[in-house]
Motif scaffolding. Structure first.
Motif, PDB file in Angstrom:
ATOM      1  N   SER A  92      12.891 -53.538  75.327  1.00  0.00           N
ATOM      2  CA  SER A  92      12.375 -54.083  73.763  1.00  0.00           C
ATOM      3  C   SER A  92      10.175 -53.784  74.241  1.00  0.00           C
ATOM      4  O   SER A  92      10.169 -55.105  74.946  1.00  0.00           O
ATOM      5  CB  SER A  92      12.335 -55.410  74.666  1.00  0.00           C
ATOM      6  OG  SER A  92      11.915 -55.831  75.844  1.00  0.00           O
ATOM      7  N   THR A 121      10.111 -55.914  68.255  1.00  0.00           N
ATOM      8  CA  THR A 121      10.075 -55.138  68.992  1.00  0.00           C
ATOM      9  C   THR A 121      11.026 -55.943  69.967  1.00  0.00           C
ATOM     10  O   THR A 121      11.756 -55.306  71.266  1.00  0.00           O
ATOM     11  CB  THR A 121       8.080 -54.637  69.855  1.00  0.00           C
ATOM     12  OG1 THR A 121       7.293 -54.630  69.069  1.00  0.00           O
ATOM     13  CG2 THR A 121       8.532 -54.659  71.182  1.00  0.00           C
ATOM     14  N   ALA A 122      11.673 -57.057  69.928  1.00  0.00           N
ATOM     15  CA  ALA A 122      11.722 -58.187  70.690  1.00  0.00           C
ATOM     16  C   ALA A 122      13.681 -57.385  69.883  1.00  0.00           C
ATOM     17  O   ALA A 122      14.507 -57.806  70.455  1.00  0.00           O
ATOM     18  CB  ALA A 122      12.039 -59.667  70.524  1.00  0.00           C
ATOM     19  N   GLU A 182       5.335 -55.322  73.354  1.00  0.00           N
ATOM     20  CA  GLU A 182       6.331 -55.195  74.755  1.00  0.00           C
ATOM     21  C   GLU A 182       7.307 -57.028  74.058  1.00  0.00           C
ATOM     22  O   GLU A 182       6.158 -57.619  73.954  1.00  0.00           O
ATOM     23  CB  GLU A 182       6.259 -54.996  75.883  1.00  0.00           C
ATOM     24  CG  GLU A 182       4.602 -55.788  76.034  1.00  0.00           C
ATOM     25  CD  GLU A 182       4.293 -55.751  77.921  1.00  0.00           C
ATOM     26  OE1 GLU A 182       4.712 -54.236  77.908  1.00  0.00           O
ATOM     27  OE2 GLU A 182       3.580 -56.248  78.489  1.00  0.00           O
ATOM     28  N   SER A 183       8.380 -56.555  74.470  1.00  0.00           N
ATOM     29  CA  SER A 183       9.234 -58.088  74.419  1.00  0.00           C
ATOM     30  C   SER A 183       9.590 -58.621  75.616  1.00  0.00           C
ATOM     31  O   SER A 183      10.442 -58.052  76.227  1.00  0.00           O
ATOM     32  CB  SER A 183       9.982 -57.956  73.408  1.00  0.00           C
ATOM     33  OG  SER A 183      10.694 -59.813  73.031  1.00  0.00           O
TER      34      SER A 183
END
Ligand SMILES: CCCCCCCC(=O)SCCNC(=O)CCNC(=O)[C@H](O)C(C)(C)COP(=O)(O)OP(=O)(O)OC[C@H]1O[C@@H](n2cnc3c(N)ncnc32)[C@H](O)[C@@H]1OP(=O)(O)O
Length: 359
Positions: free
Chosen positions: A244, A279-280, A316-317
């Protein structure tokens, strides 16, 4: 008649023949006498889509019209350039979150003095924006202190708020306390393909299925006023769980110039919401999104930057669950300075996707 607050003129008197609207866009630009120049690369080439060299984000999308003191509309951008009332609307047919945040920050910035700068904003997206009508921006002057000023902006359509945005501005202040993380080591923009060039490459693959050809062609036709160079983009036909995290170079399409940091922060607000929430979803290839939307969006502006020059977006997740996902991002200048930090939560409703290949 220029707006005034407490007797101070916040806006330059529009010069003869200048509409009130363009008088406002000039407050966010150092001077409207800036000449369009060739691309930041200095190659002298015209921008990739042969469009007017001045970024449409400045000439239109973020160029609000003043209706009254602390009341603005983006109707103006609708009259002069676009068939719709908004420049670009995602396929979700909800107004793009970055547009509403960027325009709300423009409205807030109109109400503070020249020598203080946005350092943070926090928003909630409370209703989906309607692409068929303009947006009103109502500014509430919460407080003006010696060093900080706080504003609350309501973005309104059909008489209801679609976004509430608190933003804070600070006078320039020096401090011996300073540190930042180190910028990730990635290929430079010159070594990478733009998102459009990547799509063209995929479309040349004779094995690509018709369904993906249609999807990629639609994506290519979208007039997104942002340029992107993905770093290590996943092979489009790979259906694997990815980390992620994603990195890409990003900048406003077209020229903005040195201008005023307030303007670059408004453009960065627009840019920061593009391709952020996805991203998630990178680890969850086995699900198809039925509904996806940003719930909130926060930004912290750390150092001066140019939103029309390549910046590295490190996304980023760290977490997803309960139909929500959290994404965090850092915008880095090419010289390694951390310019902006962002965070956002989104809502996802998904269903298992058919396991067909894209080839
Ligand atoms: C790369 C391209 C860019 C992509 C952009 C992505 C990021 C964005 O810019 S999104 C735009 C900014 N964000 C927004 O506009 C969100 C605005 N806020 C809202 O719409 C609301 O506050 C919202 C939806 C988040 C929550 O409201 P709430 O009333 O609780 O809605 P909720 O009950 O969850 O249902 C909303 C919709 O989700 C869907 N939904 C709800 N539950 C489910 C479910 N379990 N399964 C499937 N769908 C569901 C339905 O479509 C529902 O709409 P409706 O009820 O009209 O059929």
């Amino acid at each position: 008649m220029a707006a005034s607050s407490g007797g101070k003129k916040l806006l330059p008197e529009p010069s003869k023949g200048t509409s009130a609207a363009s008088a406002h866009s000039s407050i966010l630009r150092k001077s409207s006498s800036e000449k369009p120049v060739t691309e930041a690369t200095g190659s002298g080439s015209k921008s990739s889509r042969n469009e007017d060299l001045h970024s449409v984000l400045v000439t239109s999308v973020l160029n609000l019209e003043r209706l009254d003191l602390d009341l603005y509309s983006n109707e103006h951008s609708n009259r002069c350039t676009f068939t719709g009332t908004h420049h670009w609307v995602p396929r979700s047919r909800m107004l793009f979150g970055g547009q509403i945040v960027g325009q709300a920050l423009v409205a807030a910035a109109m109400s503070v003095s020249e020598n203080i700068y946005a350092h943070s904003l926090h928003c909630y997206f409370v209703r989906a924006g309607d692409p068929k009508v303009p947006v009103l921006y109502q500014v509430d002057r919460i407080r003006d202190g010696k060093s900080f000023s706080v504003r609350s902006v309501k973005a309104i359509q059909h008489g209801n708020p679609i976004l509430i945005c608190q933003s804070s501005f600070q006078r320039k202040m020096e401090s011996p306390i300073h540190h930042q993380f180190t910028m990730p080591v990635v290929p430079s923009p010159n070594e990478l393909l733009t998102q459009e060039e990547l799509i063209q490459k995929y479309l040349r693959d004779p094995a690509l299925t018709e369904k993906y050809k249609v999807g990629l062609t639609k994506l290519l036709a979208e007039e997104v006023p942002i340029e992107i160079k993905p770093i290590n983009p996943p092979e489009y036909y790979r259906r694997v769980a990815l980390e992620s995290k994603q990195h890409f170079w990003v900048r406003a399409r077209g020229y903005i110039g040195e201008g005023n940091m307030k303007l670059h922060c408004c453009v960065a607000a627009y840019i920061s919401d593009y391709s952020f929430l996805r991203t998630a979803l990178l680890p969850h290839f086995q699900y198809k999104v039925k509904f996806m939307a940003s719930l909130d969006h926060s930004m912290w502006f750390h150092a001066p930057f140019r939103s029309d020059e390549w910046m590295l977006y490190e996304c980023e997740s760290p977490w997803a669950g309960s139909c929500r996902g959290l994404v965090q991002g850092r915008l880095w200048k090419q010289d390694g300075v951390l310019a902006v930090s962002c965070a956002q939560e989104g809502v996802f409703y998904v269903k298992p996707s058919a396991a067909e290949s894209k080839l």
